[in-house]
Design a protein around this motif. Structure first.
Motif, short mmCIF file in Angstrom:
data_model
loop_
_atom_site.label_atom_id
_atom_site.label_comp_id
_atom_site.label_asym_id
_atom_site.label_seq_id
_atom_site.Cartn_x
_atom_site.Cartn_y
_atom_site.Cartn_z
N ALA A 256 -0.35 1.68 7.15
CA ALA A 256 -0.20 1.43 5.71
C ALA A 256 1.02 2.15 5.15
O ALA A 256 1.79 1.59 4.37
CB ALA A 256 -1.45 1.87 4.96
N VAL A 257 1.22 3.39 5.59
CA VAL A 257 2.40 4.15 5.15
C VAL A 257 3.67 3.44 5.57
O VAL A 257 4.63 3.30 4.79
CB VAL A 257 2.35 5.59 5.72
N SER A 258 3.70 2.95 6.79
CA SER A 258 4.92 2.31 7.31
C SER A 258 5.20 0.99 6.63
O SER A 258 6.36 0.56 6.54
CB SER A 258 4.80 2.11 8.83
N GLN A 259 4.15 0.31 6.14
CA GLN A 259 4.33 -1.01 5.52
C GLN A 259 4.53 -0.95 4.01
O GLN A 259 4.88 -1.94 3.39
CB GLN A 259 3.14 -1.91 5.85
N MET B 60 -5.85 -2.13 0.09
CA MET B 60 -6.45 -3.31 0.74
C MET B 60 -7.00 -4.28 -0.30
O MET B 60 -8.20 -4.56 -0.36
CB MET B 60 -7.54 -2.85 1.70
N LEU B 61 -6.12 -4.80 -1.12
CA LEU B 61 -6.53 -5.62 -2.27
C LEU B 61 -7.20 -6.92 -1.85
O LEU B 61 -8.13 -7.39 -2.51
CB LEU B 61 -5.32 -5.90 -3.16
N VAL C 18 -2.62 -5.87 4.32
CA VAL C 18 -3.39 -6.95 4.94
C VAL C 18 -3.61 -6.66 6.41
O VAL C 18 -2.71 -6.18 7.11
CB VAL C 18 -2.67 -8.30 4.76
N SER C 19 -4.80 -6.98 6.90
CA SER C 19 -5.12 -6.73 8.31
C SER C 19 -4.18 -7.51 9.22
O SER C 19 -4.02 -8.73 9.07
CB SER C 19 -6.57 -7.15 8.61
#
Length: 255
Positions: A114-117, A127-128, A179-180
């Motif tokens: 998540a940090v990288s994206q 994670m909306l 997003v997964s």
């Protein structure tokens, strides 16, 4: 040295549905300790702080954190946004990573992903679209965005649920959906709010720690295990996501 990523784990003992859930024994250790140990494996997290409310019933959380050498902060019971901001401002990190203490299956690899994206100019990443399993929840908030939300949020659900003001004001904040990368798993429930939830998580920990002796299991390992054992995944299927948030929004009133 300035802290870039401060992980703040929201935890308390006063849960009505499953009292003392964060301290329940999970394969020989309190569930919150298991979660903290997993968060420590993140390559991006510079500091961990557990934040709880000012209540005598939460003293065991302070004792646990002290024994682990983990920072702990306290604050208002209902105004959780104030609790986050007042404790974050002591360190003034660039970003706050918001986690909740009922997620002992949190994946440190997902925190790093998540940090990288998260876009360099984004104020919020979360994670909306809910493509990840419930209980893997990660939110990253730029400190200045947290500060602005603290100043401007008025509705009680915005104060209780910390990031709702940011999420509902995309005209003010730049928001990123995490997003997964492996497809939809949003129907899977790994959070701990009910007895059945704890049964599921307990079975997961028992399998990986005691049966296959893999302490660093990730969310893909968990999903594969539940796919092979659908009877375990079915134990908590009767509960749906975000019940507490939905109730708070219905009951919300201006402060």
């Amino acid at each position: 040295m300035q802290i870039k990523y401060l992980a703040m784990i929201q935890a308390r003992c006063g849960s009505k549905r499953l009292p003392n859930k964060v301290l329940k024994d999970l394969c020989g250790k309190p569930a919150l300790q298991r979660m903290i140990e997993r968060v420590k494996r993140s390559r991006c997290v510079d500091e961990i702080m557990v934040i709880t409310s000012i209540s005598r019933e939460n003293l065991p959380i302070l004792g646990l954190c002290s024994g682990m050498g983990v920072r702990v902060g306290t604050g208002a019971e209902d105004d959780v946004l104030d609790r986050f901001y007042q404790n974050a401002r002591l360190l003034e990190p660039e970003y706050v990573i918001r986690l909740t203490g009922d997620c002992p299956c949190i994946d440190p690899g997902l925190i790093d992903l998540a940090v990288s994206q998260m876009a360099a100019d984004a104020d919020y990443c979360g994670m909306l679209s809910e493509t990840f399993a419930d209980g893997l929840d990660i939110e990253i908030i730029r400190y200045q965005a947290l500060e602005r939300a603290w100043r401007e949020a008025e509705f009680s659900y915005e104060r209780e649920h910390v990031t709702q003001y940011i999420i509902h004001h995309p005209e003010i904040f730049k928001i990123t959906d995490f997003v997964s990368p492996t497809g939809y798993s949003g129907s899977c429930r790994l959070t701990v709010d009910e007895e059945e939830d704890f049964e599921v998580v307990g079975r997961i920990y028992e399998h990986f720690l005691n049966e296959v002796q893999k302490e660093d299991f990730n969310y893909q390992d968990i999903l594969a295990y539940l796919e092979r054992n659908p009877e375990i995944a079915a134990l908590n299927k009767m509960y749906h996501r975000n019940e507490g948030l939905e109730r708070s929004i219905r009951e919300s009133a201006v402060k």
